[in-house]
Design a protein around this motif. Structure first.
Motif, PDB file in Angstrom:
ATOM      1  N   TRP A  73       5.764   9.030   1.629  1.00 37.17           N
ATOM      2  CA  TRP A  73       5.856   7.585   1.884  1.00 37.17           C
ATOM      3  C   TRP A  73       7.281   7.193   2.259  1.00 37.17           C
ATOM      4  CZ3 TRP A  73       8.782   4.010  -0.894  1.00 37.17           C
ATOM      5  CH2 TRP A  73       8.538   2.667  -0.597  1.00 37.17           C
ATOM      6  N   PRO A  85      -2.905   5.120  -3.637  1.00 36.24           N
ATOM      7  CA  PRO A  85      -1.580   5.746  -3.745  1.00 36.24           C
ATOM      8  C   PRO A  85      -1.336   6.313  -5.140  1.00 36.24           C
ATOM      9  CG  PRO A  85      -1.441   3.576  -2.722  1.00 36.24           C
ATOM     10  CD  PRO A  85      -2.825   3.698  -3.281  1.00 36.24           C
ATOM     11  N   PHE A 115      -3.456   4.364   0.889  1.00 38.68           N
ATOM     12  CA  PHE A 115      -2.667   5.053   1.893  1.00 38.68           C
ATOM     13  C   PHE A 115      -3.650   5.716   2.846  1.00 38.68           C
ATOM     14  CE2 PHE A 115       1.465   5.825  -0.737  1.00 38.68           C
ATOM     15  CZ  PHE A 115       1.816   4.493  -0.536  1.00 38.68           C
TER      16      PHE A 115
END
Length: 200
Positions: A32, A24, A80
């Motif tokens: 997000w 991330p 992610f």
């Protein structure tokens, strides 16, 4: 367990066929926050209570700082999950609580955005992070815990080759209540046995 090719490049990513796992960054905030907000009702039964400012940019900055500290110290590797076709954020998966010494173990946690659940993205993400844990980090044991009535999570872990070891009573405070969890584990030798059976 599904064996998938993966590459961890200089940007800290693991790339599969349909998804890419990437560390991330601060630039991921909008995607997000939007996905988490859209998925709140879907995620709430399986997560700790959200604080009022959880989706604020300042909270995300603190989260990124913590991620970076964990990665630099080797105690955790958060990712992610992005869909390769359009670079859309679909969820997250973390290899955390890494213990070295006589343990050589880590814990896997994950979440999927509601629009992307049940489409196989998390299965592929699991197929990427497991070889990263065993082949690159040289861990011996992976653990994961899930609430007994979370059938989707149970299926995911069992499909990935994890074995249920037992019940952890009142293990984590989820959605405001202390809840039991099933403990699952995957050993390096388990994966070798699974891969050898697939090769036959």
């Amino acid at each position: 367990m599904i064996a998938l090719p993966f590459i961890r490049n200089n940007q800290g990513s693991l790339r599969g066929i349909r998804v890419c796992l990437r560390e991330p960054s601060s630039g991921d905030y909008k995607a997000w926050a939007n996905l988490r907000a859209e998925s709140r009702e879907f995620l709430s039964p399986w997560e700790p209570l959200w604080n009022e400012g959880d989706l604020e940019r300042s909270s995300f900055r603190l989260r990124i700082r913590r991620y970076q500290e964990e990665s630099q110290s080797g105690t955790g590797y958060p990712f992610f999950i992005f869909r390769n076709s359009d670079n859309r954020l679909v969820g997250g998966i973390t290899l955390g609580n890494i213990r070295r010494g006589v343990a050589q173990s880590g814990q896997i946690g994950y979440w999927s955005g509601a629009p992307f659940a049940g489409q196989g993205y998390m299965t592929e993400a699991m197929g990427l992070i497991i070889p990263f844990a065993f082949d690159q980090l040289r861990l011996h044991r992976l653990e994961a815990a899930c609430i007994p009535n979370n059938a989707r999570s149970t299926r995911l872990l069992e499909k990935a080759g994890f074995q249920r070891e037992g019940l952890l009573r009142s293990y984590l405070k989820i959605n405001g209540m202390w809840q039991d969890h099933f403990l699952y584990s995957l050993l390096e030798n388990d994966r070798r046995m699974i891969n050898s059976k697939v090769a036959r």
